[in-house]
Design an enzyme around this catalytic site. Structure first.
Site, PDB file in Angstrom:
ATOM      1  N   GLY A 109     103.382 120.204 -50.867  1.00 38.04           N
ATOM      2  CA  GLY A 109     104.649 120.929 -50.836  1.00 38.04           C
ATOM      3  C   GLY A 109     105.722 120.169 -50.103  1.00 38.04           C
ATOM      4  N   CYS A 110     105.567 118.851 -50.004  1.00 36.47           N
ATOM      5  CA  CYS A 110     106.593 118.023 -49.387  1.00 36.47           C
ATOM      6  C   CYS A 110     107.470 117.489 -50.503  1.00 36.47           C
ATOM      7  CB  CYS A 110     105.947 116.862 -48.631  1.00 36.47           C
ATOM      8  SG  CYS A 110     106.496 116.749 -46.947  1.00 36.47           S
ATOM      9  N   VAL A 111     108.710 117.920 -50.545  1.00 31.92           N
ATOM     10  CA  VAL A 111     109.589 117.406 -51.611  1.00 31.92           C
ATOM     11  C   VAL A 111     110.829 116.773 -51.013  1.00 31.92           C
ATOM     12  CG1 VAL A 111     108.866 118.911 -53.483  1.00 31.92           C
ATOM     13  CG2 VAL A 111     110.547 119.724 -51.842  1.00 31.92           C
TER      14      VAL A 111
END
Lengths: 111, 102, 144
Positions: A109-111
């Site tokens: 969930g690292c964008v």
């Protein structure tokens, strides 16, 4: 496959430097990875790395950066749970870089 | 000659388990593996299929697959034997023919 | 990056429902869905998860995958609250058909930032007809 070298042993990592075998992690290895990242580990660095390892142990996930900041704020207070403090410790991103040193996968969930 | 049937699909998502029971002869063995082990739990809509056979089949479920899915041995239907991977191999060795229902 | 206030229904915010209908380990759907939810959570939308059919098996407690050599990802559902995913609708009929009750599910909670971080349950047991209405009220449905 690229690997970290430590006392004659090798620990394989992916193209971004995340180790492949999570059980291969040790504090000694963490120092090797940190050196590779041009980071000198202080108590403050260890606090974040250990926090991430505990989080992974409980939830089987490396948290996204905003989740990490929120959770550090909750457990260590807002002096540490903020962007400025954490990016000062880990200039290339507190989640991505600290997870690498903590021997965890790249955060989900690292964008 | 008894056959060993293995079923790896959930009885709620596919008709595989029902079809297997419909085609199994008395004395055959049915081993539930992977998502097939959901058929081994008490009190489900599929439990009636097993009850209807009145114990004329030898039923087994793979323990590792039960544990993975949070199914405790006490929620396994009576008469179904829980086996480990060694037991799986033994069952294959004991039967001349195995049919893997997919 | 600052945490924005959650404003369901405000302009630009859409209601997303992730529908989970598969058991956790036999196929990759459950894990894929969970990863998409975690990645999508960065976009500050109004996110809900629905569990019915074999999907209810994903959040059953006591999962232990050591014997099958797969990762047990069930603890990750308990992190959803940290990602501000706080609505997990579970269909009562789907549980009953599988011999399960709400007690067989994991304790999944979130901390309500607006209520002094009070811990609240994320799981909401709903009937099949309520599930139908929940789906009808969405802007986007992603089915796994």
């Amino acid at each position: 496959m690229a690997a970290y070298q430590m006392n004659g042993t090798t620990v394989e990592h992916d193209e971004e430097g995340y180790i492949l075998e999570l059980n291969a992690w040790s504090e000694e290895l963490a120092k090797v990875i940190a050196e590779d990242e041009k980071i000198e580990m202080t108590d403050e660095h260890w606090e974040v790395v250990n926090f991430l390892r505990d989080y992974y142990e409980e939830y089987q996930i490396a948290p996204a950066v905003r989740v990490l900041i929120k959770q550090i704020k909750k457990s260590m207070g807002k002096e540490k749970g903020n962007n400025k403090y954490l990016y000062a410790l880990f200039p290339y991103g507190p989640a991505k870089q600290a997870c690498k040193i903590a021997g965890l996968p790249k955060p989900t969930g690292c964008v | 000659m008894p056959i060993l049937h293995t079923v790896n699909k959930s009885p709620f998502e596919k008709s595989t388990f029902k079809s297997c029971l419909d085609h199994a002869r008395p004395g055959d063995a049915v081993l539930l593996i992977e998502d097939g082990v959901y058929a081994a739990t008490k009190g489900t809509a599929a439990a009636g299929l097993i009850a209807a056979r009145n114990g004329d089949l030898a039923l087994y479920a793979l323990g590792a697959d039960l544990a993975a899915r949070g199914i405790s041995e006490k929620s396994v239907i009576e008469g179904i034997s829980v086996v480990d991977y060694g037991g799986f191999v033994d069952l294959v060795a004991e039967h001349d023919v195995s049919q893997a229902w997919l | 990056m600052t945490t924005q206030e959650e404003l369901p229904g405000a302009s630009g915010t859409k209601r997303f429902l992730y529908v989970n209908r598969r058991a956790p380990y036999g196929t990759i759907y459950a894990l894929e869905s969970l990863e998409v939810v975690l990645i999508g959570a960065a976009f500050d939308q109004d996110v809900s998860l629905a569990f019915f059919d074999d999907g209810v098996y994903q959040i059953v407690k006591g999962q232990d995958t050591k014997g099958i050599g797969m990762k047990n990802f069930s603890p990750t559902y308990r992190a959803l609250g940290d990602y501000e995913v706080t609505k997990l609708y579970v269909e009562k009929e789907a549980l009953e058909e599988r011999g399960l009750s709400p007690d067989d599910l994991m304790d999944i909670t979130y901390e309500d930032e607006d209520d002094d971080w009070a811990e609240k349950p994320s799981i909401r047991i709903v009937s099949r007809s309520e599930m139908t209405e929940i789906m009808a009220a969405q802007d986007v449905i992603l089915s796994f």
